[in-house]
Design an enzyme around this catalytic site. Structure first.
Site, short mmCIF file in Angstrom:
data_model
loop_
_atom_site.label_atom_id
_atom_site.label_comp_id
_atom_site.label_asym_id
_atom_site.label_seq_id
_atom_site.Cartn_x
_atom_site.Cartn_y
_atom_site.Cartn_z
N SER A 124 -9.64 -1.11 7.01
CA SER A 124 -9.09 -0.91 5.66
C SER A 124 -8.34 -2.08 5.05
CB SER A 124 -8.17 0.30 5.66
OG SER A 124 -8.95 1.46 5.51
N SER A 172 -9.59 1.37 2.85
CA SER A 172 -8.74 2.15 2.00
C SER A 172 -7.66 1.36 1.28
CB SER A 172 -8.08 3.27 2.82
OG SER A 172 -7.24 2.73 3.82
N LYS A 206 0.86 -1.18 0.00
CA LYS A 206 0.00 0.00 0.00
C LYS A 206 0.90 1.24 0.00
CE LYS A 206 -3.91 1.81 2.77
NZ LYS A 206 -4.75 1.52 3.96
N1 GLN Z 1 -12.95 3.44 6.18
C1 GLN Z 1 -12.46 3.83 7.47
C2 GLN Z 1 -12.16 5.29 7.46
O1 GLN Z 1 -12.47 5.90 6.52
C3 GLN Z 1 -11.27 3.02 7.83
C4 GLN Z 1 -10.05 3.45 7.15
C5 GLN Z 1 -8.86 2.66 7.53
O2 GLN Z 1 -8.97 1.61 8.17
N2 GLN Z 1 -7.72 3.20 7.21
O3 GLN Z 1 -11.59 5.84 8.36
#
Ligand code: GLN
Length: 480
Positions: free
Chosen positions: A172, A148, A73
């Site tokens: 994410s 994400s 990532k």
């Molecule tokens: N979708 C969640 C957020 O927007 C989690 C994001 C993540 O785990 N980095 O914060």
């Protein structure tokens, strides 16, 4: 995956198969196949953002993952390679050091391969907020891959990566794994070093693997786990050989089904049915199913969007055009800060910086941040009580399968609710995995989540492996 690697495209190999092939024959043929796969498929999916086969030759590695290509990532620092969190503000940022996970993989001999798309600064559940444009779901390119770590998940699902790392702050790793039909593990908070992970919410963030199989997840955790003196929140716990938990009997295991994970509003009946069928498979193999309650689940999203944005606003304070990435030229210093941040951050990042600054401000700190931390403790205590009764908790990873690109992009609240079932594990620091358990009538993957008490990853692997072998979803690949 077929054992006979001669009859398949090499890009389809699992990590274990790739490792074994490379031991015998070297990695040249596999890399050629993988590079060509990226060239042909990435224009449709946009999962890989940086990849330069000419520049990044494989190391002459030896070690447990010798020359096995691993993707990352774009928020994990790699020495000498641009790393941007898919944000304009970090354009041109080239870390002068490796994240500990990269360092560990290099020591294990791995080939540090491609970098994958993500929501800007890991804010999001759809991979639509990237400065590189959205990633598409390999099962249906009109749908999001989740986020994400959507780029990492989609790259693995479409065989553009043998395995990839992601980060999980509120879901994410697990949510995109669910939406793309791959395996995603968020380890216990403190199991894997966060050193060199560009921080979002420091008390939540964990790095973990996105893989084609549960075995591959265990193989990677073997390398990634362990204490790191450069991350004071990494814990000194012995690292077992996680592959030893694969193939163990699930007979007698007590599996809790949290009623809030099945009753919650917005759970798609198709998802519920498929996840319950997964639970029944474990029962058939001798596990005991019990209904449990996690009464504070309903507060988890609200608490997360107070505490995580507070931490994010503080972590993003360092991006001001002075030390990292892009800078907007201006007459004086203050204007330079303001204009750099205005031009560099996207809309969701700005929303979170504003919300986070608000909940931390004098006068509101007690009402929001402090209160949020108290409720966070209640959520954690729900899990502590549950794990006195059961070995594992089982439920859906995400209330729905993938949604359409654009469907929730203008509605932050609807987007935030897609993490309702993953966020509680981050609030409590416990480990959790998502494995594919079926397809919807539209042909989109469904994810099943298993959670355990802190440092009980081995139990997760035992049950996840048993289920994976029964369900056999790992044999199915999207048609591309
Ligand atoms: N979708 C969640 C957020 O927007 C989690 C994001 C993540 O785990 N980095 O914060």
């Amino acid at each position: 995956m077929a054992e006979n690697t001669a009859n398949q495209n090499l890009f389809q190999l699992t990590l274990r198969e790739a490792r074994d092939l490379i031991k015998k024959e070297g990695s040249e043929a596999l890399l050629k196949s993988l590079n060509a796969r990226i060239e042909s498929v990435n224009p449709k999916i946009n999962a890989v953002v940086r990849f330069d086969p000419a520049k990044y030759n494989p190391g002459k590695g030896s070690g447990p993952l010798a020359n096995v290509p691993i993707s990352f990532k774009d928020n994990i620092c790699i020495h000498g390679r641009e790393t941007t969190c898919a944000s304009k503000i970090l354009a041109g940022h080239v870390p002068p050091y490796d994240a500990t996970v990269v360092d560990k993989l290099k020591r294990a001999g791995a080939h540090i391969y491609a970098q994958c798309n993500m929501d800007e600064f890991a804010f999001g559940s759809s991979c639509e907020t990237s400065t590189y444009g959205p990633t598409r779901n390999p099962w249906n390119t009109e749908y999001v891959p989740g986020g994400s770590s959507g780029g990492s998940a989609a790259a693995v699902a479409s065989d553009m990566a043998i395995a990839a790392l992601g980060s999980d702050t509120g879901g994410s790793i697990r949510q995109p794994a669910a939406l793309c039909g791959v395996v995603g593990l968020k380890p216990t908070y403190g199991r894997v070093s966060r050193y060199g992970l560009i921080a979002f919410g420091s008390s939540f963030d964990q790095i973990g693997p996105l893989t084609k199989t549960v075995e591959d997840s265990a193989l990677l955790l073997n390398v990634l786990a362990g204490h790191d003196e450069r991350d004071s929140t990494s814990l000194e716990q012995p690292v077992p050989d996680y592959t030893e938990s694969l193939g163990r009997d699930v007979k007698g295991m007590r599996i809790g089904l949290p009623k809030e994970y099945f009753d919650a509003e917005g759970i798609d009946p198709e998802v519920e049915k498929s996840v319950r069928a997964g639970a029944d498979l474990l029962k058939k193999k001798g596990a005991e199913l019990v209904t449990v309650s996690l009464p504070h689940t309903e507060y988890a999203v609200a608490v997360y969007y107070i505490v995580a944005v507070a931490e994010a606003s503080s972590n993003l304070g360092r991006f001001d055009g002075v030390q990292y990435g892009a800078r907007t030229k201006a007459q004086d210093l203050k204007t330079m800060y303001l204009e750099t941040r205005d031009a560099g951050f996207g809309e969701e990042a700005k929303r979170r910086i504003l919300l986070g600054t608000f909940v931390l401000s004098a006068g509101y700190y007690d009402a929001y941040y402090l209160q949020g931390q108290k409720v966070r403790t209640l959520v954690r205590e729900d899990f502590e009580a549950a794990f006195k009764e059961v070995d594992l908790l089982l439920g859906p990873t995400s209330p729905t399968a993938a949604f359409k690109i654009g469907e929730k992009a203008q509605d932050p609240l609807a987007m935030y609710l897609s993490d309702i079932l993953t966020i509680p594990a981050n609030l409590s620091g416990i480990p959790a995995i998502s494995i594919p358990c079926g397809l919807t009538s539209r042909g989109l993957p469904i994810g099943l989540q298993l959670m355990a008490a802190p440092f009980d990853e081995a139990k997760i692997f035992t049950a996840a492996y048993a289920l994976e072998q029964e369900i056999g979803m790992y044999k199915q690949r999207p048609k591309l």
